[in-house]
Design an enzyme around this catalytic site. Sequence first.
Site, PDB file in Angstrom:
ATOM      1  N   ASP A 155       0.812  -1.219   0.000  1.00  8.17           N
ATOM      2  CA  ASP A 155       0.000   0.000   0.000  1.00  8.17           C
ATOM      3  C   ASP A 155       0.845   1.270   0.000  1.00  8.17           C
ATOM      4  O   ASP A 155       0.679   2.139  -0.856  1.00  8.17           O
ATOM      5  CB  ASP A 155      -0.933   0.014   1.212  1.00  8.17           C
ATOM      6  N   ASP A 160      -7.022   3.507  12.238  1.00 10.33           N
ATOM      7  CA  ASP A 160      -5.748   4.225  12.167  1.00 10.33           C
ATOM      8  C   ASP A 160      -5.871   5.600  11.529  1.00 10.33           C
ATOM      9  O   ASP A 160      -5.178   6.540  11.920  1.00 10.33           O
ATOM     10  CB  ASP A 160      -4.709   3.392  11.417  1.00 10.33           C
ATOM     11  N   SER A 219      -3.014  -9.681   7.050  1.00  9.64           N
ATOM     12  CA  SER A 219      -2.089  -8.555   7.183  1.00  9.64           C
ATOM     13  C   SER A 219      -1.601  -8.493   8.625  1.00  9.64           C
ATOM     14  O   SER A 219      -2.273  -8.960   9.551  1.00  9.64           O
ATOM     15  CB  SER A 219      -2.772  -7.239   6.800  1.00  9.64           C
TER      16      SER A 219
END
Length: 412
Positions: free
Chosen positions: A15, A124, A180
């Site tokens: 990402d 986040d 992840s």
Amino acid sequence: MAKEKIVLAYSGGLDTSVILKWLKETYDAEIIAFTADIGQKEELDGLEAKALATGASKVYIDDLQEEFAKDFIFPMFQSGALYEGQYLLGTSIARPLIAKRMVEIARAEGATAIAHGATGKGNDQVRFELTAAALAPEIKVIAPWRSNEFREQFPGRAEMIAYAQEHNIPVTASAAKPYSTDRNLLHISFESGMLEDPWFDPSAESNKDMYVLSVAPEDAPDQPEYVELTFEAGDCVAVNGERLNPLGVMEKLNELGGKHGIGRIDMVENRFVGMKSRGVYETPGGTILFTAHRKMESLTMDRDVMHLRDSLISKYAQLVYNGFWFAPERLALQALVTESQKNVTGVVRLKLYKGNVIGAGVKSPVSLYNPDIATMEADPSQAYDQNDATGFIHLNALRLKVSSGVEQSKKQ
């Protein structure tokens, strides 16, 4: 004219690697990559070269581990914070430190914006941006995943991988990546992929390779190991008699906890943005520290001070989880917590065994426990007259008797 500068929170994963290139092209800007070393270990290998090869004009890789332990983990653990009864807030507490350093770099470099790779569905994004708002409201925040243009170009991971290959960006991700991870000094988290099914069992024999910081409890040593933690004013300052700074404490406890399979949790939690998510966490050292701290408090903390602090645990944990570390209400709560810890001093002995942290003794020079008063035998100090309990019970029973009388009269 000089190009705009953007400071990007960069991990080197798929990402943020794609985002680095995308930001540079989309904004025609100079991208400064920033990675906070907060305990990711080998994940940091080769990051600087990779960021520069992807298009960053400058790279910061700052070792923030000691600050993380001293100014974030330890104050939070003094509060007893536990989110939804299970989560020791390993990811949550790291984000305000990362964002704090980002805005410091932005100011030093004359950048007008910071950017992050958090998605529009997660916590986040909130944590990064609330920190920026509290510390540097003049700095713009760019969140590519909330950009329609970015999402149209990258509707899925396959498109991101193709973009990386097209631009010669080295990434190890594949379209079949099963989950992840996010690692730091306090914990490692696992989410998404196969873990999105809450019936999936990550503790099964076939999934043992997923875990990083700990052995499976069933594979831990067959003999228990004792460990002693020394506390001063609410902070652990020594392990087995060896004086250590906060970073050293966390590293030593992580080693011990991992060896004995301690600190694994699997939970479905409530995100701040409204959805539920499933997360699996390893927090070996933090679990030992949390247990030891609580036991130290039990011996040294005034009853009503403890109960008052405990009534605020849920609020404190919520503030950390939701990203309000630098908010005035968290700072106010911290002042109360710090005051409550002034006598939390002494030594706690624990037994570590196959995923369990078992109390094995506690002592303190400022202990509030008096065996002469608590004894079931004759009280040599005569500090407690058992006859006094009669009036005490009568007074506390009065309102119950009155309430009961009212209920009885209603039935007549």
